[in-house]
Design a protein around this motif. Structure first.
Motif: not given
Length: 323
Positions: A41-48, A225-234, A279-288
């Motif tokens: 899940g989201n929490v497990d992936q974040s922890a890893r 969220s307070a801002k639009r999600a980059p994954e769903l810009p529209e 950037p590598a960690v940011q990308e991994r979080f963006a991936g989930i």
């Protein structure tokens, strides 16, 4: 002369002890990170993600262990009662370290009292999704439809007392709508029934709904969220859709047993925040479907205070009890 010799020996011994302490800086052996939910899940992936970064930064293994049960209370209580030495940590979300203790009077721990805050890792917005057969194309149209058919539109939640459930209760109270709430045992069955048309909509974590939105199997109306999600810009935020004050996000954060030395807390916090800048960690979080959001320990403590105050009102007004 004898007295001076004794003093010199005592001073040397004290210096030796000091050097011995300095020779074993934290961490000097592997660290356990408890996740109070099942793997995947989201929490497990974040922890890893963060465990990998801490292993690289601090030179010792940070090992994730899943201790699921009782909506996250089993693993969380285990950490609350662990030795406060920095070698047993918890990565969790709203459910276990904010909401469940508010909905369950028998919860064995109180987050603000029993944990030392290390810091937040990331925020994951929720998204209001409907089955494509639902005629509503916007939040305003959904509200109009719900008012036309009070209690007839079914909305799925992964469990009673989850942040998803909280968001729906807040939405109902603020918009004057009434849905038929259907509680499931987890996100997967809840989303599956929206996909199958057995229930009409869901307030779901972006992580799990995004593939279905992109495939056209679910329609996104707004993000919470307070801002639009980059994954769903529209897709607009609820604020942009005309309904301010209804923000609700899933957070992941790291905490330790109360009494963990401040120097250990601060060392972990600094390492986490450095990792979150890469950037590598940011990308991994963006991936989930998550957005990195580092804080200081004090900032996260204040955030958790405000979250508990906010959701305790919703829980009281809706008379929500943990199942």
């Amino acid at each position: 002369m004898k007295q001076m010799t004794q003093k010199a020996l005592l001073a040397a011994a004290a210096l030796g002890f000091a050097h011995a302490g300095l020779a074993q800086p934290y961490p000097d052996h592997p660290v356990r990170i408890i996740v109070p939910f099942p793997p995947g899940g989201n929490v497990d992936q974040s922890a890893r993600i963060i465990a990998h970064s801490l292993t690289e930064a601090l030179g010792q293994s940070f090992v994730v262990e899943n201790k699921a049960g009782a909506s996250g209370m089993v693993g969380s209580d285990m950490v609350a009662k662990a030795r406060p030495d920095g070698y047993t940590l918890l990565v969790s979300s709203n459910s276990a370290i904010s909401i469940v203790p508010l909905t369950n009077p028998n919860a064995p721990y109180e987050p603000l009292r029993d944990f030392s805050m290390i810091g937040m890792l990331a925020l994951t917005p929720m998204v209001i999704v409907v089955n494509p057969d639902v005629p509503a194309k916007s939040v305003t149209e959904l509200i109009a439809l719900a008012k036309k058919k009070p209690g007839q539109l079914a909305v799925a939640t992964p469990s009673s007392g989850s942040i998803n459930h909280m968001a729906i209760e807040l939405f109902q109270a603020s918009t004057g709508t009434k849905f038929n709430l259907v509680h499931y045992k987890g996100n997967a069955p809840a989303v599956n029934d929206v996909l199958g048309g057995h229930v009409q909509l869901s307030f779901d974590q972006l992580t799990s709904s995004l593939p279905h939105i992109k495939a056209g199997k679910l329609r996104a109306l707004a993000v919470t969220s307070a801002k639009r999600a980059p994954e769903l810009p529209e897709t607009p935020t609820l604020d942009e859709a005309g309904y301010p004050g209804l923000q609700a996000v899933t957070f992941t954060a790291m905490v330790a047993p109360k009494g963990t030395p401040p120097e250990i807390v601060n060392k972990l916090n600094a390492a986490i925040n450095e990792a979150l800048k890469t950037p590598a960690v940011q990308e991994r979080f963006a991936g989930i479907g998550a957005q990195v959001n580092g804080t200081t320990p004090d900032e996260f403590y204040r955030f958790l205070q405000s979250e508990q105050a906010r959701w305790s009102k919703v829980i009281k007004n809706a008379n929500i009890k943990s199942e």
